[in-house]
Enzyme design. Structure first.
Site, PDB file in Angstrom:
ATOM      1  N   GLN A 140     -60.157 -30.599  -5.345  1.00 19.19           N
ATOM      2  CA  GLN A 140     -61.179 -31.286  -6.125  1.00 19.19           C
ATOM      3  C   GLN A 140     -62.400 -31.516  -5.249  1.00 19.19           C
ATOM      4  O   GLN A 140     -62.325 -32.169  -4.222  1.00 19.19           O
ATOM      5  CB  GLN A 140     -60.655 -32.645  -6.634  1.00 19.19           C
ATOM      6  CG  GLN A 140     -61.622 -33.399  -7.506  1.00 19.19           C
ATOM      7  CD  GLN A 140     -61.742 -32.807  -8.909  1.00 19.19           C
ATOM      8  OE1 GLN A 140     -60.800 -32.209  -9.416  1.00 19.19           O
ATOM      9  NE2 GLN A 140     -62.901 -32.966  -9.526  1.00 19.19           N
ATOM     10  N   GLY A 141     -63.545 -30.925  -5.633  1.00 12.88           N
ATOM     11  CA  GLY A 141     -64.782 -31.124  -4.903  1.00 12.88           C
ATOM     12  C   GLY A 141     -65.530 -32.336  -5.420  1.00 12.88           C
ATOM     13  O   GLY A 141     -65.083 -33.046  -6.329  1.00 12.88           O
ATOM     14  N   PHE A 192     -68.158 -32.499  -7.215  1.00  9.82           N
ATOM     15  CA  PHE A 192     -68.705 -32.384  -8.561  1.00  9.82           C
ATOM     16  C   PHE A 192     -67.802 -31.577  -9.490  1.00  9.82           C
ATOM     17  O   PHE A 192     -68.234 -31.135 -10.543  1.00  9.82           O
ATOM     18  CB  PHE A 192     -70.097 -31.746  -8.511  1.00  9.82           C
ATOM     19  CG  PHE A 192     -71.082 -32.563  -7.744  1.00  9.82           C
ATOM     20  CD1 PHE A 192     -71.682 -33.666  -8.307  1.00  9.82           C
ATOM     21  CD2 PHE A 192     -71.381 -32.243  -6.431  1.00  9.82           C
ATOM     22  CE1 PHE A 192     -72.584 -34.426  -7.598  1.00  9.82           C
ATOM     23  CE2 PHE A 192     -72.280 -32.998  -5.714  1.00  9.82           C
ATOM     24  CZ  PHE A 192     -72.879 -34.099  -6.298  1.00  9.82           C
ATOM     25  N   GLY A 193     -66.555 -31.363  -9.096  1.00  5.93           N
ATOM     26  CA  GLY A 193     -65.654 -30.665  -9.983  1.00  5.93           C
ATOM     27  C   GLY A 193     -64.521 -30.001  -9.240  1.00  5.93           C
ATOM     28  O   GLY A 193     -64.523 -29.907  -8.012  1.00  5.93           O
ATOM     29  N   LYS A 199     -65.499 -22.779  -8.038  1.00  4.78           N
ATOM     30  CA  LYS A 199     -65.805 -24.208  -8.173  1.00  4.78           C
ATOM     31  C   LYS A 199     -66.502 -24.440  -9.505  1.00  4.78           C
ATOM     32  O   LYS A 199     -67.509 -23.811  -9.811  1.00  4.78           O
ATOM     33  CB  LYS A 199     -66.680 -24.686  -7.020  1.00  4.78           C
ATOM     34  CG  LYS A 199     -67.022 -26.184  -7.110  1.00  4.78           C
ATOM     35  CD  LYS A 199     -67.565 -26.738  -5.809  1.00  4.78           C
ATOM     36  CE  LYS A 199     -68.958 -26.278  -5.510  1.00  4.78           C
ATOM     37  NZ  LYS A 199     -69.529 -26.961  -4.328  1.00  4.78           N
ATOM     38  N   ASP A 228     -74.348 -32.548   4.853  1.00  5.17           N
ATOM     39  CA  ASP A 228     -73.044 -33.109   4.467  1.00  5.17           C
ATOM     40  C   ASP A 228     -71.931 -32.465   5.302  1.00  5.17           C
ATOM     41  O   ASP A 228     -70.925 -31.997   4.784  1.00  5.17           O
ATOM     42  CB  ASP A 228     -72.782 -32.882   2.976  1.00  5.17           C
ATOM     43  CG  ASP A 228     -71.679 -33.801   2.438  1.00  5.17           C
ATOM     44  OD1 ASP A 228     -71.373 -34.815   3.107  1.00  5.17           O
ATOM     45  OD2 ASP A 228     -71.140 -33.520   1.355  1.00  5.17           O
TER      46      ASP A 228
END
Length: 844
Positions: A549-550, A552-553, A568, A664
């Site tokens: 799970q990233g 944004f999705g 993704k 990031d």
């Protein structure tokens, strides 16, 4: 006969020794009668890139400037001088440290002649130009170092502790660092850029790399190299495409100059390129009346010359005509005609006897699939009237091009022509297809993922038969109309025809607008493959296997053919739109072994998906934060991962056209392949920074625990990534998170804990798992922690550049020792007297 390299070394030794003795006898400032800098320098020396400290400067009519540090005068005043120093082109806001040729006035006026623009022969830093007040330092330990105005390391000869005593710019244009015996320790001739001078070798494995433009010194797309079996020229692509080869049993090529005295006293100058091994003694030969390149003869009145790989892929010889350098011969022309160069007519352009045109088909105006980018400059290339779309692959067709071939057809397989064409139509990545007939039923099939310049050929002359096809796009056909009876047709035909025409126009506009609206990257060069949602749903078996799970999705495993992929899906469509755009634009057109490759994307009305290469060992955080010591990574693997991350960041910060700040960096965004090679992923928060910008303003983005202190001001540079890298390094070494609420309160912050442990000389106590690695590699761990602390400086200007970090990890340079280490902004300082004082990191 003595070897040319041995002879050159002897000449360097003799000249350098005489110069040293001469300089010991007289003051440095009076060593030369003319008002030029000396061609030799002693250590230590320091030059700062400004007119105040380098008085030997000149400005040319085109706006370029030079600031000469060393100058080698030529006995013949009408011949060019060699000099090294700083040079720039208008608007002169960035400089190279380079070796260049100069001309002067007459002997009574020894000033630099600005009517003839200097020509660069070699440069140290064309991948990273420097500003005013950059410095070149010849250190007391014999290292030549180039730093930018902010003190960041740009380039170095890496000759520390090599017993270097001086630097000499010799009469051939070679910059040499030599020891007390006159022996060459380092020389610019061994590190060619785009030019070979007389006496310079192009040795096996080395490259000549063109500039990108005539007025732009950054690396271009062409390179020439000597490999084990000959001389090869390539254009950069993925993979590189070969456009020239001359096979020999050689290990290198060298340019020589000889002067022979004839019986009548006349001097005959001969310059040639010969190979160090093999039966071919002369590849290019010049004398005082002609140039002979196998069977080519051209006038050659001068012996002053150089050879350069230029931005159009040609390897040209230039001569000095007494005023300026002029091109005289094309070395590759014996094997290549004008149409055989990859960019001679731009993308999709067809070259015929030196003239450029676009592919055409004489079926009427509606079938004009290509148009010229610039009607006044046909060699700029052509573009498709309707861009290729993978979502409309069923409406694509192959446009036949009679008597057309390509400079490099690449890999092939044996099949029939129908299957060859069908394979291209089914492959979204295929842009053109070539089929060479072996017999009536089969031949060699070549699929081309990119189309550069094409060229006409004559089958009866060239001895082979080739079919060429270019893929073109059609729009979907309009809806079929019903058949009318004759009476109705005669009554309403005019109205029906008008309505149909209007409908067709509306449909075309709707389709065109739909394509433009749904693909935000339409028209952008170098973007990855666009997939339909249906294709990716089938590739992932209806998104059945979730990898993780990233932010944004979720991410799903899939397969395209035999290649595993990771898809993704951006669920929060509105909120993730900016991140989707940033990800595709940032890494869609760049490639590096330590960056996760973006294969493609899906962009339609309801879906935004990103397709990556599959990384079988997942993210780094799953390996370094394990509670079970038996599954943890070895120190050797962790060290290699740290180096991989550093190389990836160095590429983003210093080697791309625009600096890319990832913003990031954390273990969750570092992925590992099956051999635990590390690659940086997730560029959704990345920012592009122009080379002439010192910083960008942006809202806070990133992950708590990895944010640099300057985020409080929202003024960000790529140095924010270096801070995050320092945090990640500590986490990799220690095996625990920087912020960990499961730890006792006094130990919940890893950086604060490290600071306390340094004070008491117990640095390795920050490690969660006390394993055998500490006994075996404890000293190396401490050295890496020192590097992390250097990256964690509160003031971003004190942090190293990532290229410096790479060199430290590879053992090429030492960790910075000139300042204390302030990571908190408080009074606690890691100073050089602490148990963690900086020293070199061991190479691995």
């Amino acid at each position: 006969m003595s070897h040319p390299r041995t002879h050159r070394a002897a000449m360097h030794w003799a000249e350098s020794l005489l110069l040293l003795l001469f300089l010991l006898l007289i003051p440095f400032s009076h060593a030369w009668s003319f008002d030029y800098p000396s061609p030799i320098a002693n250590l230590p020396s320091l030059w700062t890139n400004n007119n105040a400290t380098i008085p030997y400067s000149a400005t040319y009519p085109d706006g370029s400037k030079i600031r000469a540090i060393l100058v080698r005068p030529n006995p013949a005043w009408y011949s060019p001088f060699f000099a090294c120093g700083f040079i720039c082109t208008t608007p002169c806001n960035a400089f190279l440290f380079a070796i260049f040729s100069l001309s002067i006035g007459d002997p009574s006026n020894p000033a630099f002649n600005t009517s003839s623009t200097p020509r660069i022969m070699w440069t140290a830093n064309r991948s990273r130009l420097v500003k005013d007040n950059a410095s070149l330092q010849f250190t007391k330990d014999g290292n030549l170092i180039l730093r930018d105005f902010d003190g960041s390391l740009v380039w170095s000869t890496n000759t520390s502790d090599s017993h270097v005593v001086g630097m000499n710019l010799d009469e051939t244009g070679n910059m040499v660092l030599f020891d007390i015996m006159g022996k060459t320790v380092w020389e610019s001739f061994e590190h060619p850029t785009d030019t070979l001078l007389i006496g310079q070798s192009l040795r096996q494995g080395k490259r000549l790399t063109s500039d990108s433009l005539a007025t732009n010194w950054t690396k271009g797309q062409f390179y020439l190299t000597v490999l084990g079996k000959g001389l090869y020229a390539f254009i950069e692509s993925d993979p590189p495409q070969l456009y020239y080869q001359r096979r020999f049993n050689i290990t290198g090529a060298i340019v020589h100059q000889k002067i022979n005295i004839s019986s009548d006293g006349a001097k005959n100058n001969t310059t040639y390129i010969s190979f160090l091994k093999g039966s071919l003694s002369a590849f290019v030969s010049f004398n005082n009346t002609d140039i002979k390149l196998f069977d080519i003869s051209l006038p050659w009145p001068s012996s002053a010359q150089f050879m350069s790989l230029e931005n159009d892929g040609h390897l040209r010889v230039h001569r000095w005509d007494g005023i300026m350098w002029k091109p005289q011969a094309d070395v590759l022309h014996v094997d290549l005609d004008d149409c055989a160069y990859p960019t001679v007519c731009g993308e999709y352009g067809i070259c015929s006897e030196g003239q450029c045109s676009c592919p055409t088909q004489n079926f009427g105006d509606e079938d004009q699939f290509f148009h010229q980018l610039d009607n006044r400059q046909p060699d700029m290339g052509c573009s498709l009237a309707i861009p290729l779309s993978c979502d409309l692959i069923q409406y694509q067709q192959l446009l036949p091009l009679p008597n057309v071939t390509y400079f490099n057809l690449g890999k092939n397989w044996i099949t029939d022509e129908y299957s060859c064409k069908d394979a291209c139509l089914k492959a979204c990545s295929c842009k053109a297809v070539f089929f060479e007939y072996h017999s009536v039923s089969n031949g060699s099939c070549y699929l081309m993922p990119k189309v550069l310049s094409l060229m006409n050929y004559k089958p009866e002359v060239d001895g082979y038969n080739l079919s060429a096809y270019i893929k073109v796009q059609r729009l979907p056909p309009p809806p079929r109309r019903k058949k009318l009876n004759p009476t109705a047709y005669h009554v309403g035909a005019p109205i029906i025809v008008a309505v149909i025409c209007i409908i067709i126009l509306i449909i075309r506009k709707i389709v065109k607008k739909k394509m433009e609206d749904e693909d935000p990257f339409k028209g952008l060069a170098g973007m990855p493959t666009r997939f339909s949602y249906k294709q990716l749903r089938e590739a992932t078996d209806n998104f059945s296997k979730k990898l993780g799970q990233g932010g944004f999705g979720p991410v799903y495993e899939g397969k395209l053919g035999n290649v595993k992929i990771a898809v993704k899906c951006l669920r929060d469509f509105g909120h993730g739109e900016e991140e989707f755009m940033a990800e595709v634009i940032t890494i869609g057109s760049i490639h590096h072994i330590n960056l996760v490759r973006l294969i493609g994307y899906c962009s339609d009305k309801f879906h935004r998906l990103l397709v990556y290469e599959h990384m079988s060992n997942g993210s780094l955080d799953k390996w370094i934060f394990r509670k079970n010591p038996s599954g943890s990574l070895s120190w050797a693997t962790r060290y290699r991962i740290i180096l991989d991350i550093a190389k990836g960041l160095a590429y983003l910060h210093e080697e791309c056209r625009q600096k890319i700040a990832h913003l990031d960096i954390k273990p969750g965004n570092i992925l590992l392949d099956d051999k635990f090679n590390a690659k940086i992923s997730d560029f959704g928060l990345a920012k592009l920074i122009d080379r002439d910008e010192s910083h960008v303003m942006t809202k806070i983005r990133g992950t708590r625990g990895y944010l640099a202190p300057e985020w409080l001001s929202s003024t960000i540079t790529e140095k924010a990534d270096i801070y995050s890298f320092g945090v990640v390094v500590l986490e990799i070494v220690s095996g625990r998170k920087n912020l960990d609420n499961n730890q006792p309160e006094a130990s919940s912050n890893l950086i604060n804990l490290l600071q306390e442990k340094i004070k008491v000389g117990q640095v390795l106590d920050i490690l969660d798992n006390q394993s055998e690695d500490i006994q075996l590699h404890g000293e190396e761990m401490i050295e890496v922690i020192k590097l992390a602390v250097w990256c964690l400086q509160r003031e971003c200007s004190k942090r190293p550049a990532m290229s410096q970090v790479v060199k430290v990890l590879e053992g090429a340079i030492d960790t910075e020792t000139s300042a204390g280490y302030d990571t908190t902004g408080k009074d606690d300082i890691f100073d050089a007297s602490s148990p963690l004082s900086p020293s070199p990191v061991s190479a691995r």
